[in-house]
Design an enzyme around this catalytic site. Structure first.
Site, PDB file in Angstrom:
ATOM      1  NE  ARG A   3      -3.957   2.185   2.292  1.00  0.00           N
ATOM      2  CZ  ARG A   3      -4.484   2.524   3.437  1.00  0.00           C
ATOM      3  NH1 ARG A   3      -4.181   2.169   4.786  1.00  0.00           N
ATOM      4  NH2 ARG A   3      -5.623   3.181   3.180  1.00  0.00           N
TER       5      ARG A   3
ATOM      6  CG  ASN B 143      -4.854   4.100  -0.723  1.00  0.00           C
ATOM      7  OD1 ASN B 143      -5.427   3.127   0.234  1.00  0.00           O
ATOM      8  ND2 ASN B 143      -3.780   3.456  -1.464  1.00  0.00           N
ATOM      9  CB  SER B 144     -10.512   2.900  -0.518  1.00  0.00           C
ATOM     10  OG  SER B 144     -11.183   3.741  -1.500  1.00  0.00           O
ATOM     11  CD  GLN B 145     -12.231   1.238   6.763  1.00  0.00           C
ATOM     12  OE1 GLN B 145     -13.168   1.583   6.167  1.00  0.00           O
ATOM     13  NE2 GLN B 145     -12.159   0.838   8.085  1.00  0.00           N
TER      14      GLN B 145
END
Length: 393
Positions: A37, A100-102
């Site tokens: 990530r 940046n999504s969960q």
């Protein structure tokens, strides 16, 4: 970030937490490890709060690398852009427009997508590029098309994706149109909230193909729906859980100020007064808002808050013909209501809420959606497509 967050930070720690929760499944674990990530998060970002909504203060990788790393490997969404890029600096802008999504949401949606090794996948909303890279690792870059409307985000995502070693087809364009040149697709993943599932996109998916998307009602509340494309061109499926994504740019809604509803008069203007025993607090959570939104049309809420913990719940219609207010005061059992216009908006909300309540307050997974691929008509349902929810008017 707490001392515990810092101590537990890292890809392995996050993977363990995601697997324990069931969000990250074993078939996605290899891709998770292969596509860190951290490669898809800019130096400055604003982490989502652990409780409630909104964003925390900015974290700068160059100033606080340890705190930045801990935030990246927390199960939080990370805002990476405000106000379509018009905002600069480390303060907060008005509206978050890219993130940046969960991670738990990312992998829950990927699990719902159910890709196979040879699946051809369209992603709508490249964002920071993490999803596109994860999909490329899983099905091969040649099978992935990702569309992003924001040129700056698209450019940055391309650089990150290519630096990670992947070469999917990356398009700058309006995801509402899909990308016909790459069709037909086996899977479509949408990473922005939709108030309308585009029938053009449905038409680009094979029969039996799957569309996973966050679906938001006009009233509020939002859930991830998993649609399967049928032989007749429709798309049908159930919701798999709640969500809270930024809206697809084309489907953003511009709200009119309350003064335009009052016709130049002071509140309560020509509003008709009544009392209700239903507390605005009881209908304010995400699930009841979603249930109300599936049963109402062209109606949305807004809360005007006061220092003593009380607030006024405003209801307005999108046609700017009707409004209502409900005054919430802690400890009260009855609440003052004012309604004006041809639609009695509080009455509509009450009917929708009581119908949901009478059904036993069903959760996300009992709701579903049918989208007519030709007309674009959306029909929500409960338990079965043969049991449509009737709109309240």
């Amino acid at each position: 970030m707490t001392e515990h967050d810092l101590r537990e930070a890292g890809p392995d720690g996050l993977a363990s937490r995601l697997m324990e929760s069931g969000a990250l499944t074993s078939d996605w674990l290899y891709a998770y490890k292969a596509v860190p990530r951290e490669l898809f998060v800019p130096d400055v970002m604003w982490p989502g709060r652990t409780e409630g909504t909104g964003q925390g203060e900015a974290i700068d990788r160059n100033a606080d690398p340890e705190v930045w790393f801990a935030a990246v490997y927390s199960d939080r969404s990370l805002t990476t852009q405000w106000d379509d890029g018009k905002h600069a600096g480390t303060g907060k802008g008005r509206t978050p427009t890219c993130s940046n999504s969960q991670p738990s949401m990312v992998f829950s949606m990927l699990a719902a997508l159910d890709v196979q090794e040879t699946s051809r996948v369209l992603e709508i909303g490249t964002g920071t590029g993490w999803n596109a890279a994860l999909l490329s690792e899983r099905v091969g870059s040649g099978n992935v098309v990702s569309v992003e409307v924001d040129e700056a985000n698209a450019k940055a995502a391309r650089e990150r994706i290519e630096a990670a070693g992947y070469r999917p087809t990356l398009i700058v364009g309006d995801g509402f149109e899909g990308y016909r040149e790459g069709a037909p697709y086996d899977r479509v993943l949408v990473t922005a909230a939709l108030t309308e599932v585009p029938h053009r996109v449905i038409g680009q998916v094979r029969t039996g193909g799957v569309i996973v998307a966050p679906y938001a009602t006009t009233y509020g509340g939002e859930g991830v729906v998993r649609l399967v494309v049928q032989r007749d061109g429709s798309a049908v499926g159930a919701f798999v859980g709640s969500s809270a994504f930024m809206r697809l740019r084309r489907q953003r809604q511009k709200r009119r100020h309350v003064r335009e509803y009052l016709g130049g008069k002071s509140w309560p203007a020509d509003g008709v007064k009544s009392l209700t025993s239903i507390s605005p607090e009881e209908i304010g959570d995400w699930l009841p808002m979603f249930a109300i939104g599936l049963q109402t049309q062209g109606l949305f809420p807004w809360a005007e808050t006061y220092a003593d913990g009380s607030y006024t719940l405003w209801l307005r219609d999108t046609d700017v013909t009707s409004w209502a207010t409900v005054d919430y005061k802690p400890g009260r059992e009855e609440f003052e209501v004012y309604q004006s216009g041809p639609r009695k908006l509080w009455d509509e909300v009450t009917v929708a809420f009581l119908h949901w309540d009478s059904l036993g307050r069903p959760g996300w997974q009992r709701f579903g959606l049918t989208v007519n691929g030709k007309t674009g008509e959306h029909t929500p349902w409960l338990d079965s497509p043969s049991a449509p929810l009737r709109p309240v008017r």
